[in-house]
Design a protein around this motif. Sequence first.
Motif, PDB file in Angstrom:
ATOM      1  N   VAL A 148      15.276   6.959  -8.093  1.00 19.49           N
ATOM      2  CA  VAL A 148      16.049   5.946  -7.060  1.00 19.49           C
ATOM      3  C   VAL A 148      15.059   4.575  -7.251  1.00 19.49           C
ATOM      4  O   VAL A 148      15.347   3.459  -7.572  1.00 19.49           O
ATOM      5  N   ILE A 149      13.543   4.822  -7.218  1.00 15.07           N
ATOM      6  CA  ILE A 149      12.622   3.483  -7.272  1.00 15.07           C
ATOM      7  C   ILE A 149      12.872   2.706  -8.443  1.00 15.07           C
ATOM      8  O   ILE A 149      12.890   1.602  -8.570  1.00 15.07           O
ATOM      9  N   ALA A 150      12.759   3.459  -9.566  1.00 15.13           N
ATOM     10  CA  ALA A 150      13.079   3.164 -11.105  1.00 15.13           C
ATOM     11  C   ALA A 150      14.246   2.094 -11.043  1.00 15.13           C
ATOM     12  O   ALA A 150      14.130   0.880 -11.648  1.00 15.13           O
ATOM     13  N   VAL A 151      15.277   2.672 -10.612  1.00 21.21           N
ATOM     14  CA  VAL A 151      16.815   2.106 -10.976  1.00 21.21           C
ATOM     15  C   VAL A 151      16.689   0.727  -9.942  1.00 21.21           C
ATOM     16  O   VAL A 151      17.179  -0.475 -10.372  1.00 21.21           O
ATOM     17  N   ALA A 152      16.281   1.222  -8.674  1.00 25.17           N
ATOM     18  CA  ALA A 152      16.673  -0.128  -7.665  1.00 25.17           C
ATOM     19  C   ALA A 152      15.780  -1.124  -7.904  1.00 25.17           C
ATOM     20  O   ALA A 152      16.276  -2.359  -7.905  1.00 25.17           O
ATOM     21  N   THR A 153      14.506  -1.195  -8.384  1.00 29.36           N
ATOM     22  CA  THR A 153      13.685  -1.924  -8.453  1.00 29.36           C
ATOM     23  C   THR A 153      13.819  -2.857  -9.750  1.00 29.36           C
ATOM     24  O   THR A 153      12.926  -3.881 -10.044  1.00 29.36           O
ATOM     25  N   SER A 154      14.602  -2.138 -10.787  1.00 33.07           N
ATOM     26  CA  SER A 154      14.938  -3.036 -12.028  1.00 33.07           C
ATOM     27  C   SER A 154      15.861  -3.871 -11.839  1.00 33.07           C
ATOM     28  O   SER A 154      16.084  -4.648 -12.728  1.00 33.07           O
ATOM     29  N   THR A 155      16.683  -3.804 -10.588  1.00 32.99           N
ATOM     30  CA  THR A 155      17.952  -4.907 -10.420  1.00 32.99           C
ATOM     31  C   THR A 155      17.370  -6.393 -10.087  1.00 32.99           C
ATOM     32  O   THR A 155      16.480  -6.501  -9.511  1.00 32.99           O
ATOM     33  N   VAL A 189      -0.077  13.196   3.348  1.00 32.94           N
ATOM     34  CA  VAL A 189       0.089  13.524   1.819  1.00 32.94           C
ATOM     35  C   VAL A 189       1.783  13.253   1.581  1.00 32.94           C
ATOM     36  O   VAL A 189       2.083  13.479   0.509  1.00 32.94           O
ATOM     37  N   ILE A 190       2.461  12.812   2.772  1.00 31.88           N
ATOM     38  CA  ILE A 190       3.906  12.773   2.590  1.00 31.88           C
ATOM     39  C   ILE A 190       4.303  11.731   1.249  1.00 31.88           C
ATOM     40  O   ILE A 190       5.245  12.116   0.495  1.00 31.88           O
ATOM     41  N   PRO A 191       3.585  10.651   1.231  1.00 33.95           N
ATOM     42  CA  PRO A 191       3.862   9.639  -0.012  1.00 33.95           C
ATOM     43  C   PRO A 191       3.578  10.418  -1.378  1.00 33.95           C
ATOM     44  O   PRO A 191       4.318  10.055  -2.347  1.00 33.95           O
ATOM     45  N   VAL A 192       2.604  11.312  -1.408  1.00 31.60           N
ATOM     46  CA  VAL A 192       2.531  12.250  -2.595  1.00 31.60           C
ATOM     47  C   VAL A 192       3.744  12.895  -3.118  1.00 31.60           C
ATOM     48  O   VAL A 192       4.062  12.830  -4.302  1.00 31.60           O
ATOM     49  N   ALA A 193       4.526  13.517  -2.192  1.00 39.75           N
ATOM     50  CA  ALA A 193       5.807  13.993  -2.534  1.00 39.75           C
ATOM     51  C   ALA A 193       7.072  13.056  -2.629  1.00 39.75           C
ATOM     52  O   ALA A 193       7.753  13.325  -3.605  1.00 39.75           O
ATOM     53  N   THR A 194       6.902  12.164  -1.405  1.00 37.20           N
ATOM     54  CA  THR A 194       8.304  11.213  -1.521  1.00 37.20           C
ATOM     55  C   THR A 194       8.134  10.451  -2.991  1.00 37.20           C
ATOM     56  O   THR A 194       9.354   9.964  -3.263  1.00 37.20           O
ATOM     57  N   GLY A 195       7.215  10.101  -3.233  1.00 40.68           N
ATOM     58  CA  GLY A 195       7.122   8.991  -4.502  1.00 40.68           C
ATOM     59  C   GLY A 195       7.798   9.732  -5.778  1.00 40.68           C
ATOM     60  O   GLY A 195       8.678   8.972  -6.187  1.00 40.68           O
ATOM     61  N   PRO A 196       7.200  10.731  -6.036  1.00 44.61           N
ATOM     62  CA  PRO A 196       7.698  11.370  -7.420  1.00 44.61           C
ATOM     63  C   PRO A 196       9.326  11.938  -7.026  1.00 44.61           C
ATOM     64  O   PRO A 196      10.056  11.742  -7.841  1.00 44.61           O
ATOM     65  N   ILE A 202       0.749  -1.028   0.097  1.00 47.02           N
ATOM     66  CA  ILE A 202      -0.076   0.180   0.031  1.00 47.02           C
ATOM     67  C   ILE A 202       0.947   1.025   0.150  1.00 47.02           C
ATOM     68  O   ILE A 202       0.713   2.236  -0.592  1.00 47.02           O
ATOM     69  N   VAL A 203       1.871   1.341   0.868  1.00 50.63           N
ATOM     70  CA  VAL A 203       2.948   2.381   0.983  1.00 50.63           C
ATOM     71  C   VAL A 203       3.438   2.602  -0.488  1.00 50.63           C
ATOM     72  O   VAL A 203       3.718   3.625  -1.213  1.00 50.63           O
ATOM     73  N   TYR A 204       3.896   1.278  -1.198  1.00 54.41           N
ATOM     74  CA  TYR A 204       4.562   1.524  -2.599  1.00 54.41           C
ATOM     75  C   TYR A 204       3.773   2.123  -3.357  1.00 54.41           C
ATOM     76  O   TYR A 204       3.919   2.880  -4.320  1.00 54.41           O
ATOM     77  N   SER A 205       2.291   1.451  -3.698  1.00 53.04           N
ATOM     78  CA  SER A 205       1.399   1.909  -4.602  1.00 53.04           C
ATOM     79  C   SER A 205       0.876   3.591  -4.163  1.00 53.04           C
ATOM     80  O   SER A 205       0.805   4.184  -5.018  1.00 53.04           O
ATOM     81  N   ALA A 206       1.197   3.805  -3.034  1.00 51.24           N
ATOM     82  CA  ALA A 206       0.733   5.209  -2.762  1.00 51.24           C
ATOM     83  C   ALA A 206       1.965   5.955  -3.223  1.00 51.24           C
ATOM     84  O   ALA A 206       1.766   7.457  -3.686  1.00 51.24           O
ATOM     85  N   MET A 207       3.050   5.679  -3.235  1.00 55.04           N
ATOM     86  CA  MET A 207       4.258   6.384  -3.961  1.00 55.04           C
ATOM     87  C   MET A 207       4.291   6.266  -5.397  1.00 55.04           C
ATOM     88  O   MET A 207       4.591   7.159  -6.157  1.00 55.04           O
ATOM     89  N   LEU A 208       3.793   5.239  -5.946  1.00 51.72           N
ATOM     90  CA  LEU A 208       3.795   4.984  -7.464  1.00 51.72           C
ATOM     91  C   LEU A 208       2.548   6.062  -8.096  1.00 51.72           C
ATOM     92  O   LEU A 208       2.917   6.341  -9.210  1.00 51.72           O
ATOM     93  N   ALA A 209       1.614   5.902  -7.380  1.00 47.08           N
ATOM     94  CA  ALA A 209       0.529   6.760  -8.077  1.00 47.08           C
ATOM     95  C   ALA A 209       0.590   8.102  -8.615  1.00 47.08           C
ATOM     96  O   ALA A 209       0.379   8.383  -9.839  1.00 47.08           O
ATOM     97  N   PRO A 210       1.465   8.930  -7.739  1.00 48.73           N
ATOM     98  CA  PRO A 210       1.471  10.143  -8.173  1.00 48.73           C
ATOM     99  C   PRO A 210       2.609  10.261  -9.384  1.00 48.73           C
ATOM    100  O   PRO A 210       2.652  11.405 -10.216  1.00 48.73           O
TER     101      PRO A 210
END
Length: 607
Positions: free
Chosen positions: A544-551, A532-539, A459-467
Motif C-alpha cells: 500500500v505504501i509503495a503504490v500510494a506514495t508513487s502517485t 514495536v508496532i511500526p516494525v510490523a505495520t510498516g512491512p 519519524i513514523v514514516y521512516s520507522a515503518m520504512l526501516a524494516p
Amino acid sequence: MFWVFDMPFFKSPAKRMTLRRITFAVLLLTGFGALTALMAATLSPGGYTALDIVILVCFTMTLPWTLIGFWNAVIGLLIMRFARDPVAAVCPVEAGDPQAALKGNTALLSCIRDEDPQCVEINLSAMLSSLIRKGQADRFTLFILSDTSMEDIALGEQKMAARLADRFAGKMDVRYRRRPVNTGFKAGNIEDFCNRWGQDYDYALVLDADSYMSAEAITDLVRRMEANPKVGILQSLVVGQPTESAFARIFQFGMRLGMRSYTIGSAWWQGDCGPYWGHNAILRLKPFMEHCRLPVLPGKGPLAGPVLSHDQVEAVLMRRAGYEVRVLPLETGSYEVNPPHLLEFIRRDLRWCQGNLQYRRLLGLPGLKPVSRAQLVLAILMFLGSPAWIGFMIAAATLGIVSDTSPFRPDTGAVLFITILTMVFAPKFATVADILARPGLRKAFGGPVRILVSVVAEIVYSAMLAPIMAVAHTLFMGGLLLGKTIGWGAQARGVERLPVLLAIGKLWPQTLFGLAGLFWLLSQPIALVWPVIPVATGPLLAIVIAVATSTRTLGHLAIRSTLWRIPEETAPPAELADLHLAALATEQMATGAQERLVQGDAEPAEA
C-alpha cells in the motif's frame, strides 16, 4: 570542547586531527561497551540461553552505525551552535578569490545510461547557461559520457548532444561519446574518459544524470581546488530537488534534517579522509588517473569482477596517494533527484549493498590509511546490520514465546529502548534543534509548528520504512550467496503510479514478515509491545505504501499540505528557475491559496 584544540600542543593540524579521531574512537567504544552491558543485563533473567546469545550477538552487530550517527549528530550540533564558522571548522579548504578568473580547465562529466534524453538536456542546458552568464564558460567542456544499451535512447542522446553543441557553439564545447558495452560500469565510463581526454584537463566535475549544480557551486569547487593543491577530491553536499513524488518528498525532508549535523560531525573526525559519493564532486585529474584506477576483483560470482560502489574505493586510493579527500558541508547549489517510489529506492540500495560487500576483498590493500580501512569496514557493516536486525527481532520474539516467565528485565529494557531510539534519530533531532534556534532557517522550513508536525510524521514514516528495507537487504544478501546479482540498469526518475501487481510481486516477503509480526503482537500484552508496532505495520503495509506514495495525486496533496517543506520551496533560488520544476509551481499555488485563506480573501485554489 573547542578550546582543547587551541592549546599549543594541538596547533599542528595533524596532531589536532589525531586527537579528534582518538576522541571519537573512545566515544564509540565506550558507547558500544555500555549498550552491550545494558542488553546483557536486560537478558539476564533466568540465565543466558542460546537464544540470549544470538540476541546479544545480533544486537552488537547493529550498534556501529547507530553509535556513529549519534556521535556525529552530537558533535555536529555543537559545531553548528558554537563554532564561529562551522564549515571552516571541519573543512579547512581555502575558498580562493571569488572574483578572480579561473586558471585550470575543467571537464564536466555527465555520466548517463538509458536515461530520458529530454530530462538530461534540461539539466545540462541550465548548467551551461548559468556558467556562460557568469562569464566562466571558456574554462569548461561538457562531456556527455553514455553507456546506453538501447538504440532508440542512444539516437535521442545524439540529437540532444547535437542541439546542445549548436546552442552553445563558440561559448562552450560539447562532446558526446557512447560505449555500447558498459565495461566497469560507471567507474569504467569515467576511466574511458581519462584514457581519451584526461591529460587535457586539470579537473573533472562528476555528474549523474539527475545532477544539477549552480554556476556558483561549480566555480566555487574549482577555485577551492586551485587554491588547495593537496586536495584530490572535493565533495559537495548534495540535496534533493523539490519533487512531485510523495515518497521522495517525505524521504528527502528527513535526509535534509539528518544531513547537516551528520555531515559536519563526520567531517570533524574524518578530516582529510572524507567521503566521495560519486557525483556532484570535483576530482584532481592527474593524481586520480595515476592512483585511482580500480582493480577487477578475481574469481566468479556477484562479488567478483568490476567494483560497483566505486566512489569510496577511489576516495581511499586518493588518500593513500597523499591527497586530501574533503566534503564541503554547504547546502547550496548542489542538487539531485531522489528515487520517486519505494521499489526504485530499494533497487538503488541493493546495488549499493552488492558494491559495498565487495569491499571485503579490498580490506587488505597495502598502504591504506587506518581511517580509510575503517571506512571500508563500516561500509560493509552498513548492510550486514540488516540481517543482524532481522535475526535480533526473530530471536527476541521467539524467546518471548518459548519462555514461561518474562525473559527480559523491564527496567533496563525500557532504558535501552529509549536510548537506542534517541540515538537512531539523533541526527534529525540535532538539526531540528539548530533550525528552531535560527529565525532564518525556521522560516525557510515553514515555521516551528509545521516543522515539528513534519518531523513527527517523518519519524513514523521512516520507522515503518526501516524494516521494509531490512527485509529487502537480508533477502538480497541471501541471494548473493546463491549467485544472484542486481547488475546496473536504468534508474526510474519520473513520478508514475506503480502497478499493483508489480508491487505485490516485489514486496510479498515484507508483507509476510509483517503478518508474522502482527500475529506475534496480538499474542503479547499491548503494554509490553506497543513500541514495536511500526516494525510490523510498516512491512504489513509495504504494498500500500509503495503504490500510494508513487502517485502524482498523493504527491500534490503532500505539497498542498505544505508539510515536509524544504528551503528551496519557501524561497526558490534563481538557480532552479531554468529547470521549470512542476513541484515548485504546485507549492507556490498551495502557499498562495493558504495565504489568501488566512486573509479571508479566497477559497482553496485548484492546482
